[in-house]
Design an enzyme around this catalytic site. Structure first.
Site, PDB file in Angstrom:
ATOM      1  NE  ARG A   1     -49.856  48.419 122.770  1.00 59.14           N
ATOM      2  CZ  ARG A   1     -49.072  49.287 122.147  1.00 59.14           C
ATOM      3  NH1 ARG A   1     -47.981  48.866 121.536  1.00 59.14           N
ATOM      4  NH2 ARG A   1     -49.385  50.557 122.131  1.00 59.14           N
TER       5      ARG A   1
ATOM      6  CG  ASP B   1     -44.549  57.207 123.034  1.00 57.98           C
ATOM      7  OD1 ASP B   1     -45.468  56.565 123.578  1.00 57.98           O
ATOM      8  OD2 ASP B   1     -44.442  57.314 121.800  1.00 57.98           O
TER       9      ASP B   1
ATOM     10  NE  ARG C   1     -44.207  52.173 127.588  1.00 59.25           N
ATOM     11  CZ  ARG C   1     -44.078  52.641 126.361  1.00 59.25           C
ATOM     12  NH1 ARG C   1     -44.626  53.803 126.031  1.00 59.25           N
ATOM     13  NH2 ARG C   1     -43.407  51.959 125.456  1.00 59.25           N
TER      14      ARG C   1
ATOM     15  CB  SER D   1     -55.282  57.089 119.852  1.00 55.00           C
ATOM     16  OG  SER D   1     -54.515  56.207 119.058  1.00 55.00           O
TER      17      SER D   1
ATOM     18  NE  ARG E   1     -41.520  55.009 123.573  1.00 50.77           N
ATOM     19  CZ  ARG E   1     -40.758  55.329 122.531  1.00 50.77           C
ATOM     20  NH1 ARG E   1     -39.494  55.700 122.723  1.00 50.77           N
ATOM     21  NH2 ARG E   1     -41.220  55.274 121.297  1.00 50.77           N
TER      22      ARG E   1
ATOM     23  CD  GLN F   1     -50.246  53.456 117.832  1.00 46.85           C
ATOM     24  OE1 GLN F   1     -51.018  52.591 118.233  1.00 46.85           O
ATOM     25  NE2 GLN F   1     -48.957  53.433 118.088  1.00 46.85           N
TER      26      GLN F   1
HETATM   27  C1  S3P Z   1     -47.766  56.708 117.929  1.00 42.89           C
HETATM   28  C2  S3P Z   1     -48.762  57.196 118.727  1.00 42.89           C
HETATM   29  C3  S3P Z   1     -48.815  56.982 120.174  1.00 42.89           C
HETATM   30  C4  S3P Z   1     -47.464  56.570 120.741  1.00 42.89           C
HETATM   31  C5  S3P Z   1     -46.797  55.518 119.908  1.00 42.89           C
HETATM   32  C6  S3P Z   1     -46.610  55.995 118.476  1.00 42.89           C
HETATM   33  C7  S3P Z   1     -47.839  56.937 116.473  1.00 42.89           C
HETATM   34  O1  S3P Z   1     -49.742  55.957 120.445  1.00 42.89           O
HETATM   35  O2  S3P Z   1     -47.598  56.122 122.062  1.00 42.89           O
HETATM   36  O3  S3P Z   1     -45.532  55.188 120.444  1.00 42.89           O
HETATM   37  O4  S3P Z   1     -46.830  56.793 115.783  1.00 42.89           O
HETATM   38  O5  S3P Z   1     -48.939  57.267 116.002  1.00 42.89           O
HETATM   39  P1  S3P Z   1     -51.324  56.281 120.545  1.00 42.89           P
HETATM   40  O6  S3P Z   1     -51.695  56.937 119.312  1.00 42.89           O
HETATM   41  O7  S3P Z   1     -52.018  54.974 120.686  1.00 42.89           O
HETATM   42  O8  S3P Z   1     -51.449  57.120 121.789  1.00 42.89           O
END
Ligand code: S3P
Length: 447
Positions: A134, A326, A357, A178, A399, A180
């Site tokens: 990733r 998700d 996915r 994102s 998933r 994250q």
């Molecule tokens: C998440 C953010 C999403 C999601 C992941 C959890 C998080 O990813 O797909 O399952 O907890 O911040 P991205 O921020 O990379 O889109």
């Protein structure tokens, strides 16, 4: 709570799901994964003892908990879903002699990178084969601009983070929406000198922003810009984690595709930056009611009722994607049974999740007899009256596995879904909850 078996599950398993049946009943799903990770990380950076109730005891969240323990955070699980965490501020984390194993969890690796960027020591983060594929450049770049240094293999794990204290505050324009990346920058920003600001191309889930306020930290806003002030002190907090809408979604969709069924999932988070799945299902014609709306800490929650009916195809555009990111695999199962055509575009991010996915759903649905056209950033499919049975490869993606388990409800023959062990990364106990609602699902251990 066992912390030994966080990563590298021993044997694999398949789901064998009998065709037909209907879901029925009132269920609960485990705590929200995103919120559980954040409660651990903010609790670790705060001063004092934080208490997390309804913590998601899944492989992904346990990877974050284990990592924090290796960084010197004291955490004492009372019961498994009840975690007490003693933080002493980010300045009291210490170096780990061991690599932090994030397993399958992108959230662990990216958010921990944000915390570690501000630490005056080096830490190595690694994960399983999926996580090593990733993209990590999306956190490496902004955190490097703030003064941290990263070693990686071409932007992939294993990552070694050479932190810097203090980091340099900056303004970041994110190329992808994102949560994250946004959260990693905010966690680093708390350890910078000055104000760190960021802007996303579209809103992503806002759990970090909400929870920072619960921990007593002001989040700055200026139009589309979001900021944190370096050196803000977090104070310990008590967090009650709502049920995970992403886990509930499998049952909501399982009910929606079977006319005559009724399922209620109790006490689920319905944060507006997460509930795209409900909006999209309603657009497809599903009947959804929210009961007992309430607040669980800083997060809205409700009991969600779905009644099965006839669905029709829809257009899912780029603007819909971050708010349902998700749930899109499970939504594709519903779309494959809906009348007419469904088009999903602007969803290239799905190619860099735990599996590709878009490819996994296209392959699985085609083998069930669904006409699917693939694009770089999406899929187009035409609904069928019933799925064929047979074998599906989950590609080791939780998933994908759970989405196809629901497909069996409308299949002519049983489904064997290969490689389902990673369901434990987000939804331990899925098979038991599925059986309690009427899905005839057996877990078969494999070598
Ligand atoms: C998440 C953010 C999403 C999601 C992941 C959890 C998080 O990813 O797909 O399952 O907890 O911040 P991205 O921020 O990379 O889109």
């Amino acid at each position: 709570m066992s912390t030994a078996a966080v990563v590298g599950n021993a044997g694999g398993c398949d789901f064998v799901v009998q065709a037909g049946g209907r879901l029925q009943g009132r269920i609960r799903v485990p705590g929200d994964k995103s919120i559980s990770h954040r409660a651990l990380l903010l609790g670790a950076m705060a001063h004092g003892e934080s208490h997390i109730s309804n913590f998601l005891e899944s492989q992904d969240c346990l990877a974050t908990l284990n990592a924090l323990r290796l960084l010197g955070v004291r955490a004492s699980p009372g019961q498994a879903r009840d975690v007490h965490l003693r933080g002493a501020g980010p300045e009291n984390l210490h170096a780990s002699a061991r690599t932090l194993d994030c397993g399958n969890s992108g959230t662990s690796m990216r958010l921990l990178s944000g915390v570690l960027a501000g630490q005056p020591f080096a830490t190595t983060l690694d994960g399983d084969a999926s996580l090593r594929r990733r993209p990590m450049q999306r956190v490496i770049e902004p955190l490097t601009q703030m003064g941290a240094r990263f070693e990686s293999t071409d932007g992939h794990a294993p990552l070694t983070v050479h932190g810097r204290r203090p980091l340099t505050a900056r303004r970041h324009e994110l190329p992808v929406a994102s949560a994250q990346v946004k959260s990693a920058i905010m966690l680093a920003g708390l350890q910078a000198s000055g104000e760190t600001w960021l802007r996303e191309p579209a809103p992503s889930r806002d759990h970090t922003e909400r929870m920072l306020q619960t921990f007593g930290c002001r989040v700055l806003r200026d139009g589309p810009w979001l900021g944190v002030r370096g050196g803000s002190e977090l104070q310990a907090a008590d967090i009650t984690v709502p049920g995970d809408l992403s886990s509930a979604a499998f049952f909501l969709i399982g009910a929606a595709i079977c006319p005559g069924t009724r399922v209620v999932v109790e006490s689920v988070g319905i944060n507006p930056t997460r509930e795209g799945v409900l909006r999209l299902l309603r657009r497809m014609g599903a009947e959804i009611h929210l009961q007992n709306p309430r607040e669980l800490g800083a997060e809205p929650a409700a009991d969600i009722e779905v009644q099965g009916g006839h669905l029709h195809g829809i257009e899912i555009a780029a603007a819909d994607v971050p708010l349902a990111i998700d749930e899109l695999p499970a939504l594709m199962v519903a779309a494959a049974l809906a009348q007419g055509r469904t088009t999903l575009r602007g969803a290239a991010e799905l190619r860099v999740k735990e599996s590709d996915r878009l490819a996994a759903m296209a392959a699985g649905l085609r083998s069930l007899g669904v006409p699917v056209e693939s694009f770089d950033d999406g899929l187009q499919l035409t609904g069928v009256g019933e799925f064929k049975g047979g074998e599906i490869d989950s590609c080791g993606d939780h998933r994908i596995a759970m989405s196809f388990a629901m497909a069996a409800l409308r299949a002519a023959k049983p489904l064997r879904i290969r490689n389902c062990r990673n369901v434990d990364t987000s939804f331990p106990g899925f098979a038991a909850v599925a059986r309690s609602t009427g899905l005839d699902l057996r877990v078969e251990e494999t070598a």
